[in-house]
Design a protein around this motif. Sequence first.
Motif, PDB file in Angstrom:
ATOM      1  N   TYR A 117       0.846  -1.285   0.093  1.00 40.91           N
ATOM      2  CA  TYR A 117      -0.367   0.040  -0.095  1.00 40.91           C
ATOM      3  C   TYR A 117       0.504   1.391  -0.421  1.00 40.91           C
ATOM      4  O   TYR A 117       2.096   1.006   0.884  1.00 40.91           O
ATOM      5  CB  TYR A 117      -0.941   0.049   1.108  1.00 40.91           C
ATOM      6  CG  TYR A 117      -2.335  -1.086   1.112  1.00 40.91           C
ATOM      7  CD1 TYR A 117      -3.199  -1.441   0.968  1.00 40.91           C
ATOM      8  CD2 TYR A 117      -1.336  -2.610   2.048  1.00 40.91           C
ATOM      9  CE1 TYR A 117      -3.738  -2.238   0.893  1.00 40.91           C
ATOM     10  CE2 TYR A 117      -2.171  -3.255   2.163  1.00 40.91           C
ATOM     11  CZ  TYR A 117      -3.654  -3.590   1.995  1.00 40.91           C
ATOM     12  OH  TYR A 117      -4.423  -4.822   1.816  1.00 40.91           O
ATOM     13  N   ILE A 126      -0.731   0.368  -3.148  1.00 41.01           N
ATOM     14  CA  ILE A 126      -2.433  -0.098  -3.215  1.00 41.01           C
ATOM     15  C   ILE A 126      -2.804   1.818  -2.998  1.00 41.01           C
ATOM     16  O   ILE A 126      -2.115   1.660  -1.691  1.00 41.01           O
ATOM     17  CB  ILE A 126      -3.075  -0.580  -3.009  1.00 41.01           C
ATOM     18  CG1 ILE A 126      -2.718  -1.724  -3.891  1.00 41.01           C
ATOM     19  CG2 ILE A 126      -4.707  -0.555  -3.422  1.00 41.01           C
ATOM     20  CD1 ILE A 126      -3.218  -3.347  -2.937  1.00 41.01           C
ATOM     21  N   VAL A 419       1.424  -5.018  -7.362  1.00 37.27           N
ATOM     22  CA  VAL A 419       0.258  -3.646  -6.393  1.00 37.27           C
ATOM     23  C   VAL A 419      -0.735  -4.320  -7.870  1.00 37.27           C
ATOM     24  O   VAL A 419      -1.460  -4.152  -7.185  1.00 37.27           O
ATOM     25  CB  VAL A 419       1.083  -2.780  -6.817  1.00 37.27           C
ATOM     26  CG1 VAL A 419      -0.294  -1.738  -6.270  1.00 37.27           C
ATOM     27  CG2 VAL A 419       2.481  -3.027  -5.309  1.00 37.27           C
ATOM     28  N   LYS A 420      -0.507  -4.298  -9.065  1.00 36.56           N
ATOM     29  CA  LYS A 420      -1.100  -4.441  -9.987  1.00 36.56           C
ATOM     30  C   LYS A 420      -1.992  -5.797 -10.079  1.00 36.56           C
ATOM     31  O   LYS A 420      -2.626  -5.675 -10.844  1.00 36.56           O
ATOM     32  CB  LYS A 420      -0.583  -4.272 -11.070  1.00 36.56           C
ATOM     33  CG  LYS A 420      -0.434  -2.146 -11.487  1.00 36.56           C
ATOM     34  CD  LYS A 420       0.347  -2.092 -12.317  1.00 36.56           C
ATOM     35  CE  LYS A 420       0.646   0.253 -12.712  1.00 36.56           C
ATOM     36  NZ  LYS A 420       1.651   0.048 -13.727  1.00 36.56           N
ATOM     37  N   SER A 422      -3.281  -6.924  -7.440  1.00 33.20           N
ATOM     38  CA  SER A 422      -3.727  -7.707  -6.633  1.00 33.20           C
ATOM     39  C   SER A 422      -4.904  -7.424  -7.082  1.00 33.20           C
ATOM     40  O   SER A 422      -5.753  -6.705  -7.265  1.00 33.20           O
ATOM     41  CB  SER A 422      -3.012  -6.566  -5.339  1.00 33.20           C
ATOM     42  OG  SER A 422      -4.176  -6.636  -3.636  1.00 33.20           O
ATOM     43  N   TYR A 425      -6.298  -3.891  -6.244  1.00 35.21           N
ATOM     44  CA  TYR A 425      -6.255  -2.900  -7.076  1.00 35.21           C
ATOM     45  C   TYR A 425      -7.094  -2.079  -7.702  1.00 35.21           C
ATOM     46  O   TYR A 425      -7.395  -0.693  -7.700  1.00 35.21           O
ATOM     47  CB  TYR A 425      -5.059  -3.103  -8.157  1.00 35.21           C
ATOM     48  CG  TYR A 425      -3.933  -1.977  -8.797  1.00 35.21           C
ATOM     49  CD1 TYR A 425      -3.432  -1.189  -8.361  1.00 35.21           C
ATOM     50  CD2 TYR A 425      -4.271  -1.517 -10.098  1.00 35.21           C
ATOM     51  CE1 TYR A 425      -2.560  -0.609  -8.866  1.00 35.21           C
ATOM     52  CE2 TYR A 425      -4.074  -0.467 -10.940  1.00 35.21           C
ATOM     53  CZ  TYR A 425      -3.127   0.308 -10.515  1.00 35.21           C
ATOM     54  OH  TYR A 425      -2.508   0.811 -11.394  1.00 35.21           O
ATOM     55  N   ALA A 429      -8.194   2.018  -7.106  1.00 33.23           N
ATOM     56  CA  ALA A 429      -6.254   2.513  -7.592  1.00 33.23           C
ATOM     57  C   ALA A 429      -6.720   4.083  -7.647  1.00 33.23           C
ATOM     58  O   ALA A 429      -6.170   4.751  -7.613  1.00 33.23           O
ATOM     59  CB  ALA A 429      -5.940   2.068  -8.928  1.00 33.23           C
TER      60      ALA A 429
END
Length: 503
Positions: A117, A126, A419-420, A422, A425, A429
């Motif tokens: 995060y 995120i 991250v992307k 997840s 996201y 986002a």
Amino acid sequence: MSDSETIAAGYAFTGPALDLGALLWDGACLPDAQIRIPLPMLNRHGLVAGATGTGKTKTLQLIAEQLSAQGVPVFLADVKGDVSGISAPGAANDKVAGRAAEVRQQWTATGFPAEFYALGGIGHGIPVRATITGFGPVLLSKVLQLNQTQEQSLGLIFHYADTKGLELIDLKDLRAVVTFLTSDEGKTELKNIGGLSTATAGVILRSLTAFEAQGMADFFGEPEFDTSELLRTASDGRGMVSVLELPAVQDKPQLFSTFLMWLLADLFHDLPEVGDADKPKLVFFFDEAHLLFNDASKAFLDSITQTVRLIRSKGVGVFFVTQTPKDVPGDVLAQLGNRVQHALRAFTPDDQKALKATVKTFPNSAYDLEEILTGLGTGEAVVTVLSENGAPTPVAVTRLRAPESLMGPIDATTLDQAVKSSSLYGRYAQAVDRESAYEKLAAEPPRPKEAPAKASPKAAKEDESMVQQVVGSGMFKSLARSVGTQIGREITRSLFGTARRKR
């Protein structure tokens, strides 16, 4: 029974426990004397302290790994950017092998399930945002560095917005409300808010404007982060390690330390009572804890103390991470039953004073702690925890185990991919700016059909300042006459004044 045997017996727990390392006695490492923390006692809070470079971060990593393996979710604030490696297997080398052999550790390179995060989406991670309403007046006052009178006045402004159904989603919403209250047309409303002066409201408005000018607007807004995300487990049953990446906001310590407290306060607000459980629902590591307490108002400190005292019964353990115990107020320190104290320096008179104060916080010891604490090596610590029956264990100088995950950051490309990919996201986002206080206050009043044509509202807004929009708002007059909307009635506030509308 010798002193070393007495100490070892104090850590011979029968139930599930985390393994910290092996006892050090008379300069020798005793691998048969394992130093451990009972798993059910992790919600009794703790302290990890020590000078820079003594191994505090690795201790966090070691504890977090074992909690995850036991199915306990963990939250880590990564201030320096070197905790992301917990998601990747560690690298075997001679140093790790040597440490594992010394403390009788069956070391296996292992990565752990992690989510990353970032506050406001600044940095890798995120985005974590809070609404102004959710953040509350006490925490926001800390961020704005308001004095006690101004903090109380900000609380009145929040109460006013709550009762009028004016949702404070982002900074411009709060600024719009304060702007109205300080205008000629808003003076009547201001008088109805007991104890709030025009001068104090003006100071708050200027503080908000300066705060926004420093680029702080990104941290507030929607979608607001749901702190229940921190309580998740992975598909294999291991606890999810939530890593809040903070290197991009290192220069905003008041902001990120207070945001950490918001996460904790929001959990407290939402979680049910569970009493004493077999294991915690979450263990929350509060790094750079001294920043939280610096220049804090009495109301803020009282709220921290009460939150820490009560959140234990909701299954959440809190570990404060800082350099010396004196960084933590006494009322909070008294509640931290598990202690891992790394080396301290004693180069100056202030260092000597801090050393003596640290020694006094430990129970009776078979060691000369003043000498021990200045001579500990990296990855060594003085430990005392709560036993299974809640009594403090004997003080044990400990050579700590090596973490099994990567002791350092993962590369930026791998982090971005994590991250992307997840599932969270897509939920957080993209920032959303829906109608809230600013839009309601700036809205043009409805006109009768027979009214002569005027310039379009869009053109008028381009020519008017925000203050003129707010003061000229017919919508606000209507809201001010109301006794409060359904939205306003649904807002309830907790110890810190944090709030979440009923879902």
